[in-house]
Structures are given as C-alpha cells and as structure tokens.
Scaffold this motif. Structure first.
Motif, PDB file in Angstrom:
ATOM      1  N   THR A 188     118.738  69.569  34.560  1.00 22.50           N
ATOM      2  CA  THR A 188     118.899  68.445  35.472  1.00 22.50           C
ATOM      3  C   THR A 188     117.525  68.055  35.999  1.00 22.50           C
ATOM      4  O   THR A 188     116.741  68.916  36.398  1.00 22.50           O
ATOM      5  N   GLY A 189     117.245  66.767  35.987  1.00 19.92           N
ATOM      6  CA  GLY A 189     115.962  66.274  36.485  1.00 19.92           C
ATOM      7  C   GLY A 189     115.644  64.920  35.887  1.00 19.92           C
ATOM      8  O   GLY A 189     116.433  64.362  35.114  1.00 19.92           O
ATOM      9  N   ARG A 190     114.483  64.392  36.232  1.00 26.22           N
ATOM     10  CA  ARG A 190     114.084  63.100  35.697  1.00 26.22           C
ATOM     11  C   ARG A 190     112.569  63.020  35.586  1.00 26.22           C
ATOM     12  O   ARG A 190     111.827  63.721  36.279  1.00 26.22           O
ATOM     13  N   HIS A 197     109.716  71.000  29.962  1.00 25.49           N
ATOM     14  CA  HIS A 197     109.453  72.218  30.727  1.00 25.49           C
ATOM     15  C   HIS A 197     110.330  72.198  31.976  1.00 25.49           C
ATOM     16  O   HIS A 197     110.380  71.200  32.696  1.00 25.49           O
ATOM     17  N   ALA A 198     111.025  73.298  32.225  1.00 25.42           N
ATOM     18  CA  ALA A 198     111.920  73.382  33.378  1.00 25.42           C
ATOM     19  C   ALA A 198     111.901  74.803  33.927  1.00 25.42           C
ATOM     20  O   ALA A 198     111.531  75.752  33.229  1.00 25.42           O
ATOM     21  N   PHE A 215     112.291  69.314  36.474  1.00 20.68           N
ATOM     22  CA  PHE A 215     113.563  69.680  35.861  1.00 20.68           C
ATOM     23  C   PHE A 215     113.952  71.106  36.242  1.00 20.68           C
ATOM     24  O   PHE A 215     113.096  71.994  36.361  1.00 20.68           O
ATOM     25  N   ARG A 216     115.252  71.313  36.391  1.00 14.84           N
ATOM     26  CA  ARG A 216     115.811  72.626  36.702  1.00 14.84           C
ATOM     27  C   ARG A 216     116.774  73.032  35.603  1.00 14.84           C
ATOM     28  O   ARG A 216     117.567  72.221  35.114  1.00 14.84           O
ATOM     29  N   ALA A 217     116.709  74.296  35.222  1.00 15.83           N
ATOM     30  CA  ALA A 217     117.588  74.847  34.200  1.00 15.83           C
ATOM     31  C   ALA A 217     118.635  75.743  34.851  1.00 15.83           C
ATOM     32  O   ALA A 217     118.300  76.575  35.701  1.00 15.83           O
ATOM     33  N   ARG A 272     112.011  56.093  30.943  1.00 19.80           N
ATOM     34  CA  ARG A 272     112.482  56.962  32.020  1.00 19.80           C
ATOM     35  C   ARG A 272     113.565  57.861  31.440  1.00 19.80           C
ATOM     36  O   ARG A 272     114.487  57.379  30.769  1.00 19.80           O
ATOM     37  N   VAL A 273     113.442  59.140  31.709  1.00 15.93           N
ATOM     38  CA  VAL A 273     114.398  60.105  31.182  1.00 15.93           C
ATOM     39  C   VAL A 273     115.101  60.795  32.339  1.00 15.93           C
ATOM     40  O   VAL A 273     114.454  61.319  33.252  1.00 15.93           O
ATOM     41  N   HIS A 274     116.424  60.779  32.293  1.00 13.08           N
ATOM     42  CA  HIS A 274     117.223  61.404  33.345  1.00 13.08           C
ATOM     43  C   HIS A 274     118.198  62.377  32.699  1.00 13.08           C
ATOM     44  O   HIS A 274     118.971  62.001  31.811  1.00 13.08           O
ATOM     45  N   ALA A 275     118.150  63.633  33.135  1.00 11.62           N
ATOM     46  CA  ALA A 275     119.064  64.657  32.646  1.00 11.62           C
ATOM     47  C   ALA A 275     120.008  65.073  33.759  1.00 11.62           C
ATOM     48  O   ALA A 275     119.572  65.370  34.873  1.00 11.62           O
TER      49      ALA A 275
END
Length: 395
Positions: A154-156, A172-173, A142-144, A206-209
């Motif tokens: 954003t990330g998964r 954690h990002a 993940f990226r912040a 599954r988690v997608h942001a």
C-alpha cells in the motif's frame, strides 16, 4: 537479436551507429514533433526494432541471465545516443530495473524479469527510492503487509518513469518490522495514472497501490546503489541532449545569414556557443568518471560521482537546449521545430530523481561525513538565506 554475437567495448562505435541508423529509419527528425504529440511517449514501432530485433535491452543484463553483460561504458554510450535522438523507448527504465534485479538473481522471478528485459518482451519500471531510503530506514512511501494470502503493498508515488506502459513495477517498501525489501508488482494490480508533464517524450505516471499483491524479491536491497545507477543513466541521457543541441546550434549558426553575415560570425553568438561547449565538456568528464565509479568504484565513490554527473549534465542540458532555441531565433520557438522538445526533456530530467540543489546538498553530506570518519573536522552546516522578494514594495 542481431547483437548476440558482436558486443563489447571494442564494438561500441559500431553499436552506436547501428542504433542511430535504426532510429533514423523508424523515427526521423523530420516530422518527429507531430509523431510525439500524436502517438504519445512510447514509440512502439521503434521499440519493436530496438528491443526485439536489435536487442538493446540485453546490454545491461548479465550474460548468464539471457543478456549480453556488456560494460557500463557501452550502456552509457547507447543511452547518450538515445538521448540525443529524443527516443521514446523504455531503455533508460530498463537499465535502472536491471540494476535493481541483478542484486536478487537468486529469486526465480528476478531471473524471469531480466530475461524479459533482455529480449524486449517485457517492460519493467522502477519506483526509484529517494535519498532518505536506505537499508536501515523506515522512510518509504510504500508499506508491505503479510497476510494469509501473501504479501500486499500500500502506498503511492509520482513521476514513475514508464509507469503506464510497464508490465511489472519494482517497489521498495518496509514491512511491519521496519525492514526494507524490494518487491515486484504486476501493473494490473495497481492504479496507474499518466501525468501531464512538460516533457511529452517521456512516460511519467502516478502509481497508487492499495493492498496490491506483491512478491518479495529480496530483503537485502541496495536502494542507494539503485538510485545512483539511475542518476548516472539519466546523466548519460542528458549529455546526449546537450551534445545534440550544441551540434544543432553550431550547424545553424554556420548557415543562417542575417544582415549580410553568418550569425556565427557575431561575437555574442560565439560566446554563447563557447559557453555551451565548455559545459558539455565538463558534463562529458563527469559522465566518464561516473561510468568508472559504476564499474570499479566503491559505494561512496559511486554516490559522489552520480551526484556530480547529475549536476553537470543537468546544467549542460539546460544551457544547451535554451541556447539552441535562442540561436535558431524565430524558428526555434515554433511548435514544428524539435528545439522545444529538447528543452522540455532537459527540464524533466533536471528534477526527475532530484534537483541540482538536492544533489549539491547530498555532495555536502558525503564530503562532511567522510571527513568525520577520517578524523577531520567537518564544516558547519550551511545556512540557507531566504530568497529575496521579486519585487520590493515601499510603505
């Protein structure tokens, strides 16, 4: 909640009996398979009893933040009991979330989340970081990004425990400077998809942001310690699974008659059960050491103990569940019997936050790194031989 005035190391046995009795009333073993496949991976009725009435979520939460602040030994005993009963409640995930949140209690939201976990009113899931994620690493899924409207992620990630039922997720990002932080994200801002996993008793997602609004809880997280606490908690669950299957197999071997004799009298069955008993005892010792490491050990000692417990308990659960199916014979292979549910739980636990091989590799790195720091000579990097072909073909 009924545990508010009577919880401590001396009351662990009473607490375990209370939890077991509550599970027996709300989710008895008879008909459990039907309920699992009918109701899904969250037993809301049981969670209402354990989370809100008994207050089981408060065990791992500090007392000054609305919890009970019990010893981790008590938490471990409860996790083992819940594993033995194949309970479908978000207690394991709550223990992991509490471990992450207690490192950032200066943030008001962290305190609110801990109070919600303690009261059973809020389910908090954690995207458990991998081995590659530490306080100085830019390796994260993940990226912040900080903008005019705040921070977004954003990330998964896959195999997120309690992902589909959680109110809030801890992630954690890394930001644009490569700094790692712990963020809280409401589930409504995420795309969460349930995974069709082998284990029907556990909620995995599954988690997608995608530019999901997030709140930075701390810019000094301890992902390694969170992961190690998660591994120890999972090991306790696996120990409960292994012990329950050993007890079930032994009990059945004492009553099942074949060829005019109890099957427990056959040498082959005795050897099978003895092997499981040894594995369970080793797992029990590994968990006891890991519990000590959580409460009193250094970060290195916890990392080592967590890896050992993950390996020992994963092996014990795998062996015990498979043996339980074999000892029960034809009935053990039926869909109605709970034996296959235990086997599936053991399979999912064995890979949830790392495989046995990955834990062994980590132990090697810890051992060689320590030898190097102490002035010793580390062993050469092990060479992995390619796996032999299953079948050889002559030309």
């Amino acid at each position: 909640m009924i545990l508010s005035s009577a919880t401590g190391a001396e009351d662990t046995a009473l607490l375990v009996d209370t939890v077991r009795a509550a599970v027996g009333r709300a989710d008895p073993a008879d008909g459990r398979t039907d309920r699992v496949y009918r109701d899904g991976a969250l037993d809301r009725e049981l969670w209402s009893v354990l989370g809100r009435e008994i207050g089981i979520g408060a065990l791992a939460v500090p007392e000054n933040l609305g919890g009970l602040g019990t010893s981790f030994a008590t938490v471990a005993a409860v996790l083992e009991t819940l594993g033995a009963e194949l309970t479908r409640v978000p207690v394991l995930g709550g223990v992991v979330a509490a471990a992450a949140l207690t490192r950032c209690t200066e943030h008001p939201l962290a305190g609110d989340l801990l109070e919600g976990i303690a009261s059973g009113a809020r389910i908090v899931a954690t995207v458990v970081p991998g081995d590659e994620c530490d306080a100085h690493s830019t390796e994260s899924a993940f990226r912040a990004v900080e903008g005019g409207s705040g921070v977004t992620l954003t990330g998964r990630a896959d195999f997120v425990l309690d992902g589909t039922v959680a109110d809030t997720l801890l992630i954690h990002a890394v930001d644009r400077y490569g700094a790692l932080g712990l963020y809280a994200v409401d589930r409504v801002h995420l795309t969460v998809e349930p995974m069709e996993a082998t284990d029907a008793t556990r909620d995995l997602a599954r988690v997608h942001a995608e530019n999901a609004p997030a709140t930075l809880l701390t810019d000094r997280p301890e992902p390694g310690r969170v992961r190690d606490r998660a591994l120890v908690a999972l090991a306790c669950d696996s120990l409960g699974v292994a012990r329950a299957c050993l007890d079930a197999a032994v009990a059945y071997a004492k009553e099942r008659v074949q060829f005019g004799r109890l099957i427990g009298e056959f040498q082959a069955v005795k050897h099978m059960l003895a092997e499981v008993a040894v594995a369970v005892e080793l797992a029990d010792s590994a968990v006891a050491h890991a519990v000590w490491a959580v409460e009193e050990g250094t970060d290195d000692e916890l990392a080592e103990a967590a890896a050992i417990a993950a390996i020992a308990c994963g092996d014990a659960a795998g062996l015990a569940t498979a043996t339980n199916v074999q000892v029960h014979g034809g009935i053990g292979f039926t869909w109605e019997h709970t034996a296959h549910l235990y086997y599936r739980r053991a399979l999912s636990s064995s890979v949830l936050w790392g495989t046995a091989d990955e834990h062994a590799q980590r132990l090697y790195r810890l051992a060689t790194g320590r030898a190097d720091r102490d002035g010793g000579t580390p062993s050469p990097e092990p060479v992995r031989e390619p796996a032999p072909a299953l079948f050889a073909t002559e030309h």
